[in-house]
Design a protein around this motif. Structure first.
Motif, PDB file in Angstrom:
ATOM      1  N   SER A  56      57.703   1.217   9.188  1.00 47.33           N
ATOM      2  CA  SER A  56      58.865   1.238   8.652  1.00 47.33           C
ATOM      3  C   SER A  56      58.634   0.961   7.097  1.00 47.33           C
ATOM      4  N   ALA A  57      57.388   1.293   6.538  1.00 42.79           N
ATOM      5  CA  ALA A  57      57.158   0.856   5.121  1.00 42.79           C
ATOM      6  C   ALA A  57      57.184   2.245   4.299  1.00 42.79           C
ATOM      7  N   ARG A  98      57.536   6.511  19.746  1.00 47.78           N
ATOM      8  CA  ARG A  98      58.183   6.580  18.668  1.00 47.78           C
ATOM      9  C   ARG A  98      57.473   5.981  17.525  1.00 47.78           C
ATOM     10  N   PHE A  99      56.760   4.868  17.800  1.00 44.71           N
ATOM     11  CA  PHE A  99      55.897   4.244  17.010  1.00 44.71           C
ATOM     12  C   PHE A  99      54.622   5.122  16.533  1.00 44.71           C
ATOM     13  N   SER A 127      49.408   2.169  28.894  1.00 42.51           N
ATOM     14  CA  SER A 127      48.896   2.815  27.679  1.00 42.51           C
ATOM     15  C   SER A 127      49.252   2.220  26.447  1.00 42.51           C
ATOM     16  N   GLY A 128      48.663   2.507  25.299  1.00 41.77           N
ATOM     17  CA  GLY A 128      48.835   1.835  23.986  1.00 41.77           C
ATOM     18  C   GLY A 128      48.378   2.838  22.832  1.00 41.77           C
ATOM     19  N   LEU A 129      48.550   2.191  21.716  1.00 39.55           N
ATOM     20  CA  LEU A 129      47.800   2.943  20.576  1.00 39.55           C
ATOM     21  C   LEU A 129      46.864   1.812  19.766  1.00 39.55           C
ATOM     22  N   TYR A 130      45.639   2.674  19.484  1.00 44.73           N
ATOM     23  CA  TYR A 130      44.642   1.757  18.861  1.00 44.73           C
ATOM     24  C   TYR A 130      44.560   2.410  17.427  1.00 44.73           C
ATOM     25  N   ARG A 214      49.981  -5.908  18.863  1.00 44.40           N
ATOM     26  CA  ARG A 214      51.598  -5.841  18.621  1.00 44.40           C
ATOM     27  C   ARG A 214      51.895  -5.403  19.770  1.00 44.40           C
ATOM     28  N   LEU A 215      53.032  -6.188  20.308  1.00 50.64           N
ATOM     29  CA  LEU A 215      53.905  -5.825  21.686  1.00 50.64           C
ATOM     30  C   LEU A 215      55.192  -5.153  21.284  1.00 50.64           C
ATOM     31  N   LEU A 216      55.566  -4.059  21.372  1.00 53.55           N
ATOM     32  CA  LEU A 216      56.627  -3.543  20.840  1.00 53.55           C
ATOM     33  C   LEU A 216      57.782  -4.226  21.763  1.00 53.55           C
ATOM     34  N   HIS A 217      58.963  -4.636  21.345  1.00 57.14           N
ATOM     35  CA  HIS A 217      59.797  -5.452  21.968  1.00 57.14           C
ATOM     36  C   HIS A 217      61.207  -4.909  21.505  1.00 57.14           C
TER      37      HIS A 217
END
Ligand SMILES: Cc1cc2nc3c(=O)[nH]c(=O)nc-3n(C[C@H](O)[C@H](O)[C@H](O)COP(=O)(O)OP(=O)(O)OC[C@H]3O[C@@H](n4cnc5c(N)ncnc54)[C@H](O)[C@@H]3O)c2cc1C
Length: 341
Positions: A56-57, A98-99, A127-130, A214-217
């Motif tokens: 977002s930055a 999207r992230f 799954s996740g992103l590291y 971070r948990l996308l919520h």
């Protein structure tokens, strides 16, 4: 050269460090008792996450972040480069995609790799992103460490001393004044606003995490930063509101339910502290250096105080030394956002 710095949050302390390195005679005057719970800097998570923040930055934050991280890595042994793990429940997997699209420098991790990184989350996320290059530390360890370092460099502290409106409008007693009052500088910086952030400190002996997660919520994108002795910083809300007096029931409910969604054992955690402050921010959410006569402001760190303060402070010190060597003190505000020299 004599410098007076108003404010002992992360911005004031960072400026002092670079002026002290240039052999300036520095005094920090602050209404708080050094860096304490009256500073926004006290409540921060301590995440140094330039790649995740890119979601977002502006790219400038990434550049300032990389530069500041080098500073922190050399400065403190509390710097922990263990990366960041971003996860989402199966319902929110499109958010994870999207992230990923909006950020860089990540590796996709599946359940077995998540289990290696964070064994306690083994069966919870598919799954996740590291982000392996990211880091974190505990701001409440860093702030006193910075104060000790500055004292060893000869910086003087005048704590519990509030600058009045008249004193702020009078010329500095030193050669130059650096105003690092955070949101309090709204009285001189028209565009400055506060973005409320609520956080929790919880203690659990049942969950172990090694890195920020971070948990996308959908409502509150939660993060949890592990600290020593079973403590976890849970943050943080982002509300366009400057009310720093208390956290709302809704915010705390949402933070707690997101923590519970990350791991149900957080349901048994002890609530140690609820914290609230307002991040100082300009409309573009980028930090600014503003020169007005013999005063220079560094403000608008928004959610990037630790991530951007050392890099911005370095630029500010170079600019102030240049202004004073040529004795050019702009009467009109000269404005810059870090990358404009
Ligand atoms: C919940 C939360 C989580 C955050 N997490 C992160 C994070 O993980 N990573 C990150 O990089 N950033 C984070 N931030 C953002 C970061 O905390 C801020 O950007 C930063 O603290 C701003 O620092 P500052 O020095 O400008 O202001 P402050 O820390 O508020 O310092 C201002 C100083 O000025 C002094 N002062 C004010 N008025 C006067 C006066 N009249 N006379 C004398 N002294 C005065 C105050 O006493 C204080 O010492 C978070 C913020 C919040 C609220």
């Amino acid at each position: 050269m004599k410098i007076e710095i108003i404010g002992s949050g992360i911005v004031g302390l960072s400026c002092a460090a670079f002026f002290a390195e240039k052999k300036c005679d520095v005094t920090i005057i602050s209404s708080s008792n050094g860096p304490d719970e009256n500073c926004c800097s006290w409540w921060a998570g301590g995440m140094l996450a330039p790649w995740c923040e890119m979601e977002s930055a502006e790219p400038l934050i990434g550049e300032l972040g990389l530069e500041s991280m080098k500073f922190w890595e050399n400065f403190t042994s509390s710097y922990q480069k263990k990366g960041t793990l971003v996860v989402a429940t199966s319902r929110d997997l499109p958010d994870l995609k999207r992230f990923g699209r909006r950020t860089e420098n990540w590796q996709e991790v599946k359940q077995d790799q998540i289990a290696v990184l964070e064994p306690d989350l083994a069966d919870r996320f598919s799954s996740g992103l590291y982000y392996p290059e990211e880091a974190h530390f505990d701001p409440r360890q860093i702030l006193p460490e910075l104060v000790n370092y500055l004292e060893s460099m000869g910086v003087k502290f005048q704590s519990n001393t509030s600058f009045s409106a008249e004193e702020l409008d009078a010329p500095p007693k030193a050669d130059h004044r650096i105003d690092c009052r955070g949101l309090a500088a709204k009285d001189h910086l028209d565009e400055l606003r506060g973005v409320k952030g609520e956080m929790l400190l919880i203690k659990s002996n049942e969950v172990k995490l090694s890195r920020p997660v971070r948990l996308l919520h959908p409502r509150i994108p939660l993060y949890i930063v592990p600290r020593d002795n079973g403590l976890f910083m849970v943050g943080a809300t982002m509300i366009e509101n400057e009310n720093r007096s208390g956290a709302t029931v809704r915010s705390i409910l949402e933070l707690l339910s997101a923590a519970y969604a990350l791991h149900p054992a957080f349901g048994e955690a002890e609530i140690i502290e609820i914290g609230v402050d307002a991040r100082p921010a300009f409309p573009d959410n980028l930090p600014r250096i503003i020169h007005k006569g013999h005063t220079t402001y560094l403000n608008g760190m928004y959610r990037h105080g630790y991530l951007a303060a050392p890099a911005m402070a370095k630029r500010l010190v170079e600019q102030v030394l240049r202004l004073n060597s040529t004795d050019e003190h702009p009467n009109e505000p000269a404005l810059s956002t870090g990358n404009i020299e």
